[in-house]
Design a protein around this motif. Structure first.
Motif, PDB file in Angstrom:
ATOM      1  N   ASN A 136      13.280  -9.334   1.727  1.00 59.97           N
ATOM      2  CA  ASN A 136      13.378  -9.031   0.299  1.00 59.97           C
ATOM      3  C   ASN A 136      12.354  -7.965  -0.085  1.00 59.97           C
ATOM      4  N   VAL A 137      12.818  -6.830  -0.592  1.00 61.99           N
ATOM      5  CA  VAL A 137      11.920  -5.714  -0.873  1.00 61.99           C
ATOM      6  C   VAL A 137      10.940  -6.042  -2.000  1.00 61.99           C
TER       7      VAL A 137
ATOM      8  N   LEU B 162       6.934  -5.818  -1.923  1.00 61.10           N
ATOM      9  CA  LEU B 162       6.167  -5.055  -2.912  1.00 61.10           C
ATOM     10  C   LEU B 162       5.064  -5.909  -3.528  1.00 61.10           C
ATOM     11  N   ASN B 163       5.417  -7.126  -3.927  1.00 61.87           N
ATOM     12  CA  ASN B 163       4.428  -8.006  -4.558  1.00 61.87           C
ATOM     13  C   ASN B 163       3.321  -8.409  -3.587  1.00 61.87           C
TER      14      ASN B 163
ATOM     15  N   ALA C 171       2.988   0.031  -0.354  1.00 62.28           N
ATOM     16  CA  ALA C 171       3.841  -0.369  -1.476  1.00 62.28           C
ATOM     17  C   ALA C 171       4.587   0.837  -2.043  1.00 62.28           C
ATOM     18  N   ILE C 172       3.872   1.933  -2.220  1.00 63.09           N
ATOM     19  CA  ILE C 172       4.505   3.149  -2.752  1.00 63.09           C
ATOM     20  C   ILE C 172       5.628   3.617  -1.828  1.00 63.09           C
ATOM     21  N   SER C 173       5.390   3.523  -0.539  1.00 60.26           N
ATOM     22  CA  SER C 173       6.345   4.059   0.432  1.00 60.26           C
ATOM     23  C   SER C 173       7.673   3.306   0.463  1.00 60.26           C
ATOM     24  N   ILE C 174       7.690   2.036   0.028  1.00 56.29           N
ATOM     25  CA  ILE C 174       8.941   1.271   0.097  1.00 56.29           C
ATOM     26  C   ILE C 174       9.662   1.188  -1.244  1.00 56.29           C
TER      27      ILE C 174
ATOM     28  N   VAL D  51      14.161  -0.003  -2.996  1.00 58.05           N
ATOM     29  CA  VAL D  51      14.612  -0.914  -4.054  1.00 58.05           C
ATOM     30  C   VAL D  51      16.047  -0.579  -4.431  1.00 58.05           C
ATOM     31  N   PRO D  52      16.980  -1.524  -4.307  1.00 57.92           N
ATOM     32  CA  PRO D  52      18.386  -1.255  -4.662  1.00 57.92           C
ATOM     33  C   PRO D  52      18.559  -1.197  -6.175  1.00 57.92           C
TER      34      PRO D  52
END
Length: 282
Positions: free
Chosen positions: A35-36, A40-41, A66-69, A73-74
């Motif tokens: 889960n993206v 991130l969290n 975090a910035i790179s992914i 996010v769909p």
């Protein structure tokens, strides 16, 4: 965090090494999570914990990851068998992320405000919903961060970690960098206003975005400078042009400007109030 509590925020060589080892474990295991938003969290929380424990290099690594992914996010996700847009979740996350960036010091080997720049580069290329105001909402949040970063003393700090106010203060070169990023954001926002079509929905979005930018300019900007005051006036007129501005918000903003105008240095506020009027159709 328990280790930090035990040492009361003052790490020895051994406890500092233990904290860095824990950070490294988190860093290599987080990518395995599918889960993206969970990733991130976890990157953000791990980064915050790293900074609280003075592990600056590890904290930087978490935030960069975090910035790179964010591009992963769909646009929509399924929750409880219902499909919903992710824009609200992403905006909320970015605002939390920006709150953390205020206390993060620049890396000595990177350009000034490199994390902010990196985030903006990612957001610029992110595929937002067509005609959605989400991108502008994020930009307004970045403007708030940049305003906070231009202060001599920041609103909050992490104990034993020097933020950029300690490094730069009101250094002219640093403020010039901040102003440069602000100008880029303003340009992007004004371009967005031009792209909105003349449908009822488009005009409402245009009015809302124009008024939001006006709000940020008069609260955080220097309206004693004529170009800034002119831009604010033009945005106000655009917001009320077709009668779609938020009348209650416009009344509150006028009241704010009038209160500022009666202060000892309020001449510029008086002048801008004299050029503003409420829309005739709501």
């Amino acid at each position: 965090m328990e280790t930090r509590a035990v040492v009361q925020g003052k790490h020895s060589r051994k406890t500092a090494a233990f904290v860095r080892a824990c950070a490294a474990y988190c860093f290599i295991t987080i990518p395995s999570i599918l889960n993206v938003f969970h990733r991130l969290n976890l990157y953000l929380v791990s980064g915050q914990v790293a900074f609280l424990n003075q592990a600056l290099t590890q904290g930087d690594a978490f935030l960069k990851a975090a910035i790179s992914i964010i591009p992963e996010v769909p646009r929509v996700i399924t929750i409880d068998r219902k499909t919903r847009s992710t824009e609200g979740l992403l905006i909320s996350y970015i605002q939390q992320f920006l709150s953390t960036l205020l206390i993060v010091p620049d890396h000595p080997d990177q350009v000034c405000l490199y994390l902010v720049r990196g985030l903006l580069n990612i957001l610029q290329d992110y595929t937002w919903e067509q005609s959605s105001p989400a991108k502008i909402q994020v930009y307004m949040s970045v403007l708030c961060l940049l305003t906070a970063q231009s202060q001599e003393v920041y609103a909050y700090h992490i104990p034993n970690v020097d933020s950029n106010d300690s490094f730069y203060g009101s250094d002219k070169k640093f403020l010039a960098e901040v102003n440069g990023i602000c100008n880029t954001i303003l340009g992007e926002t004004l371009d967005y206003l031009k792209t909105l079509n003349q449908s009822e929905t488009g005009l409402k979005r245009q009015a809302a975005a124009a008024l939001d930018l006006f709000h940020h300019i008069v609260v955080f900007g220097d309206i004693t400078k004529q170009p800034v005051a002119t831009l604010a006036t033009n945005l106000w007129n655009l917001a009320k042009k077709h009668g779609h501005g938020d009348t209650k918000l416009m009344v509150r903003l006028l009241d704010y400007l009038k209160r500022k105008g009666v202060e000892s240095n309020g001449k510029a506020y008086k002048e801008i109030v004299s050029k503003l009027s409420l829309q005739t159709r709501t």
